[in-house]
Enzyme design. Structure first.
Site, PDB file in Angstrom:
ATOM      1  N   ASP A 151       0.930  -1.206  -0.292  1.00  9.64           N
ATOM      2  CA  ASP A 151       0.601  -0.124   0.188  1.00  9.64           C
ATOM      3  C   ASP A 151       0.631   0.667  -0.169  1.00  9.64           C
ATOM      4  O   ASP A 151       1.833   1.276   0.756  1.00  9.64           O
ATOM      5  CB  ASP A 151      -0.984   0.375   1.731  1.00  9.64           C
ATOM      6  CG  ASP A 151      -1.779   1.490   1.430  1.00  9.64           C
ATOM      7  OD1 ASP A 151      -2.827   1.377   0.373  1.00  9.64           O
ATOM      8  OD2 ASP A 151      -2.364   1.034   2.224  1.00  9.64           O
ATOM      9  N   HIS A 152       1.130   1.931  -0.485  1.00  8.19           N
ATOM     10  CA  HIS A 152       1.155   3.391  -0.652  1.00  8.19           C
ATOM     11  C   HIS A 152       3.249   3.669  -1.300  1.00  8.19           C
ATOM     12  O   HIS A 152       3.902   4.193  -0.963  1.00  8.19           O
ATOM     13  CB  HIS A 152       0.988   4.382   0.156  1.00  8.19           C
ATOM     14  CG  HIS A 152       0.173   5.107   0.492  1.00  8.19           C
ATOM     15  ND1 HIS A 152      -0.773   5.737  -0.389  1.00  8.19           N
ATOM     16  CD2 HIS A 152      -1.051   4.687   1.101  1.00  8.19           C
ATOM     17  CE1 HIS A 152      -1.987   6.103  -0.126  1.00  8.19           C
ATOM     18  NE2 HIS A 152      -2.144   5.282   0.063  1.00  8.19           N
ATOM     19  N   GLU A 186      -1.891   5.671  -8.901  1.00  2.81           N
ATOM     20  CA  GLU A 186      -2.449   7.251  -8.536  1.00  2.81           C
ATOM     21  C   GLU A 186      -2.604   8.453  -9.322  1.00  2.81           C
ATOM     22  O   GLU A 186      -0.835   9.172  -9.289  1.00  2.81           O
ATOM     23  CB  GLU A 186      -2.245   7.382  -6.636  1.00  2.81           C
ATOM     24  CG  GLU A 186      -3.644   8.516  -5.985  1.00  2.81           C
ATOM     25  CD  GLU A 186      -3.035   8.689  -4.584  1.00  2.81           C
ATOM     26  OE1 GLU A 186      -3.132   7.255  -4.205  1.00  2.81           O
ATOM     27  OE2 GLU A 186      -4.258   9.483  -4.475  1.00  2.81           O
ATOM     28  N   HIS A 220      -7.444   9.828   4.353  1.00  2.00           N
ATOM     29  CA  HIS A 220      -7.251   8.876   5.240  1.00  2.00           C
ATOM     30  C   HIS A 220      -7.168   9.355   6.091  1.00  2.00           C
ATOM     31  O   HIS A 220      -7.550  10.572   6.939  1.00  2.00           O
ATOM     32  CB  HIS A 220      -5.701   8.849   5.095  1.00  2.00           C
ATOM     33  CG  HIS A 220      -5.247   8.088   3.030  1.00  2.00           C
ATOM     34  ND1 HIS A 220      -4.473   8.767   2.407  1.00  2.00           N
ATOM     35  CD2 HIS A 220      -5.214   7.317   3.467  1.00  2.00           C
ATOM     36  CE1 HIS A 220      -4.062   7.565   1.190  1.00  2.00           C
ATOM     37  NE2 HIS A 220      -4.747   6.520   2.266  1.00  2.00           N
ATOM     38  N   GLY A 221      -7.351   8.830   7.247  1.00  2.00           N
ATOM     39  CA  GLY A 221      -7.608   8.201   8.810  1.00  2.00           C
ATOM     40  C   GLY A 221      -9.332   9.232   9.328  1.00  2.00           C
ATOM     41  O   GLY A 221     -10.115   7.855   8.235  1.00  2.00           O
ATOM     42  N   HIS A 256      -9.333   4.963  -2.489  1.00  2.00           N
ATOM     43  CA  HIS A 256      -7.982   4.975  -0.852  1.00  2.00           C
ATOM     44  C   HIS A 256      -9.216   5.558   0.192  1.00  2.00           C
ATOM     45  O   HIS A 256      -9.623   6.298  -0.124  1.00  2.00           O
ATOM     46  CB  HIS A 256      -7.608   5.387  -0.838  1.00  2.00           C
ATOM     47  CG  HIS A 256      -6.128   4.883  -1.837  1.00  2.00           C
ATOM     48  ND1 HIS A 256      -4.644   3.864  -0.727  1.00  2.00           N
ATOM     49  CD2 HIS A 256      -5.877   4.797  -3.278  1.00  2.00           C
ATOM     50  CE1 HIS A 256      -3.952   3.789  -2.142  1.00  2.00           C
ATOM     51  NE2 HIS A 256      -5.109   3.357  -3.612  1.00  2.00           N
ATOM     52  N   GLY A 257      -8.542   5.811   1.399  1.00  2.00           N
ATOM     53  CA  GLY A 257      -9.428   7.084   2.652  1.00  2.00           C
ATOM     54  C   GLY A 257     -10.991   6.517   2.376  1.00  2.00           C
ATOM     55  O   GLY A 257     -11.757   7.100   2.339  1.00  2.00           O
ATOM     56  N   ALA A 258     -10.887   5.354   2.741  1.00  2.00           N
ATOM     57  CA  ALA A 258     -12.586   4.833   2.054  1.00  2.00           C
ATOM     58  C   ALA A 258     -13.336   4.101   3.789  1.00  2.00           C
ATOM     59  O   ALA A 258     -14.709   3.351   3.698  1.00  2.00           O
ATOM     60  CB  ALA A 258     -13.113   3.643   1.474  1.00  2.00           C
ATOM     61  N   SER A 259     -13.216   4.627   4.691  1.00  2.00           N
ATOM     62  CA  SER A 259     -12.851   4.240   6.186  1.00  2.00           C
ATOM     63  C   SER A 259     -14.312   4.624   6.755  1.00  2.00           C
ATOM     64  O   SER A 259     -14.670   6.124   6.425  1.00  2.00           O
ATOM     65  CB  SER A 259     -12.364   4.366   7.190  1.00  2.00           C
ATOM     66  OG  SER A 259     -11.143   3.023   7.310  1.00  2.00           O
TER      67      SER A 259
HETATM   68  P1  13P Z   1      -8.573   4.549   5.690  1.00  2.00           P
HETATM   69  O1  13P Z   1      -8.070   5.716   6.984  1.00  2.00           O
HETATM   70  O2  13P Z   1      -9.590   5.493   5.260  1.00  2.00           O
HETATM   71  O3  13P Z   1      -8.801   2.876   6.458  1.00  2.00           O
HETATM   72  O4  13P Z   1      -8.001   4.573   4.482  1.00  2.00           O
HETATM   73  C1  13P Z   1      -6.475   3.933   4.089  1.00  2.00           C
HETATM   74  C2  13P Z   1      -5.785   3.440   2.878  1.00  2.00           C
HETATM   75  O5  13P Z   1      -6.569   4.339   2.339  1.00  2.00           O
HETATM   76  C3  13P Z   1      -5.009   2.968   2.806  1.00  2.00           C
HETATM   77  O6  13P Z   1      -4.713   2.987   1.613  1.00  2.00           O
HETATM   78  O1  G3H Z   2      -3.346   4.930   3.795  1.00  2.00           O
HETATM   79  C1  G3H Z   2      -2.011   4.695   4.917  1.00  2.00           C
HETATM   80  C2  G3H Z   2      -2.848   3.140   5.256  1.00  2.00           C
HETATM   81  O2  G3H Z   2      -3.766   3.605   6.527  1.00  2.00           O
HETATM   82  C3  G3H Z   2      -1.793   2.981   5.838  1.00  2.00           C
HETATM   83  O3  G3H Z   2      -0.733   3.539   6.881  1.00  2.00           O
HETATM   84  O4  G3H Z   2       1.682   4.335   7.264  1.00  2.00           O
HETATM   85  O5  G3H Z   2       0.476   4.120   9.263  1.00  2.00           O
HETATM   86  O6  G3H Z   2       0.287   1.838   8.061  1.00  2.00           O
HETATM   87  P1  G3H Z   2      -0.061   3.448   8.110  1.00  2.00           P
HETATM   88 ZN    ZN Z   3      -4.226   5.391   0.753  1.00  2.00          ZN
END
Ligand code: 13P
Ligand code: G3H
Ligand code: ZN
Length: 321
Positions: free
Chosen positions: A94-95, A146, A190-191, A223-226
């Site tokens: 991821d990233h 991305e 994110h977050g 991404h950022g889909a919580s």
């Molecule tokens: P959230 O912070 O919304 O869970 O997003 C996670 C994410 O995009 C990980 O790449």
């Molecule tokens: O998009 C980022 C993920 O939530 C991962 O976060 O770098 O704190 O592990 P992290």
């Molecule tokens: Zn992400």
């Protein structure tokens, strides 16, 4: 140690994405960095017969240890088998922020990598992404790129404000790089603080549909889909935490996105909140317990329930394995 993902029973994302596009659902990218999270993801996805992407950030890989991670991924495949159902499992970076990190992950068993050049200029993003794609494809590893920048601050990912994806750039980016999927910025971040108080939590579906029109049948990633589930935020706040203004993406908007070309939806924060809520509650209610298994078991059980809910009610990948 060099390991091919095929030898430990993992798959790349190609087939998963094809089916998700056709079937109008999304594959979850669940982040993990420890054993309990991984056990929960596997248990929940086997119980719901759901294909899954296990994802690991650079920070998570450093936290868990890169060699340990390879064995954990192999263990995840074996655990699913022992539970009685061989769901397809992808191990995804991821990233990823550099070519070397992507290659190192591929050498240690990852079947998919993200190269996140979204902070670079369009030209430099293309250059870096193409370099990763050229090497990854020689080993049949999938690559996510991305375009556009998400707002939000994470340990390893930070951007002050979002820049929505420009639909007019997507065709050239995909053609020039050869990526297998594309993460776009349509208002998620994110977050735990995605929308300030007073701002309606709304994604830019107009941008998503324009991208979809320009890239027919192409896998898009969110991404950022919580959803920053309010019940967990409440438990955390009730038991000594301080997450007063936390807000996420409403689940109905994610369901709507899963219906479109979005075929991967990333969820990390919701899992963190579920576990933290249960750890705080368990410790407050059981002040005499000091065996970590006590509170981690409670946290893991909640994470299993949450993932099953996401698979069944939000992403729609339940029953698709
Ligand atoms: P959230 O912070 O919304 O869970 O997003 C996670 C994410 O995009 C990980 O790449
Ligand atoms: O998009 C980022 C993920 O939530 C991962 O976060 O770098 O704190 O592990 P992290
Ligand atoms: Zn992400």
């Amino acid at each position: 140690m060099t390991v091919d993902y095929q030898s430990i029973g993992l798959v790349n994302s190609e087939d998963m994405f094809k089916k998700a596009l056709r079937g109008k659902y999304a594959i979850p990218g669940y982040n993990f960095n420890n054993m309990e999270q991984l056990q929960a993801i596997i248990q929940a996805c086997v119980e719901t017969k759901a294909p899954v992407i296990l994802q690991v950030s650079r920070g998570a890989r450093a936290y868990a240890n890169q060699t340990m991670l390879t064995y954990m991924a192999e263990g995840a495949v074996q655990m699913a088998h022992e539970l009685g159902y061989d769901i397809p499992i992808v191990l995804h970076l991821d990233h990823g922020d550099s070519y070397d990190l992507c290659m190192s992950c591929i050498d240690t068993g990852f079947s998919s990598v993200m190269i996140d050049g979204s902070h670079l200029s369009f030209e430099d993003n293309i250059k870096l992404t193409k370099k990763v794609v050229d090497s990854a494809h020689k080993k049949n590893v999938s690559v996510e790129g991305e375009l556009g920048v998400l707002a939000g601050i994470e340990d390893e990912v930070s951007a002050e404000k979002s820049n929505y994806t420009k639909p007019e750039e997507v065709e050239e980016f995909v053609a020039a790089t050869g990526v297998d999927s594309l993460a776009i910025s349509i208002g998620t971040s994110h977050g735990a603080y995605k929308f300030p108080p007073g701002v309606e939590p709304k994604l830019r579906f107009d941008i998503l549909y324009e991208v979809e029109k320009r890239l027919p049948e192409f896998p898009i990633v969110l991404h950022g889909a919580s959803s920053v589930l309010p019940e967990y935020v409440k438990i955390i706040n009730d038991y000594g935490g301080d997450l007063k203004k936390a807000r996420g993406v409403p689940e109905d908007q994610l369901r709507k996105a899963a219906d479109s070309a979005v075929c991967k939806i990333n969820i990390d924060t919701d899992g963190r909140l579920a576990m933290t809520a249960m750890v705080r509650k368990f410790l407050a209610e059981n002040p005499d317990v000091f065996d970590p298994r006590g509170y981690l078991k409670a946290a893991r059980a909640e994470l299993i329930a949450m993932i099953k809910h996401k698979n069944i009610n939000v992403l729609g990948n339940a029953g698709k394995a």
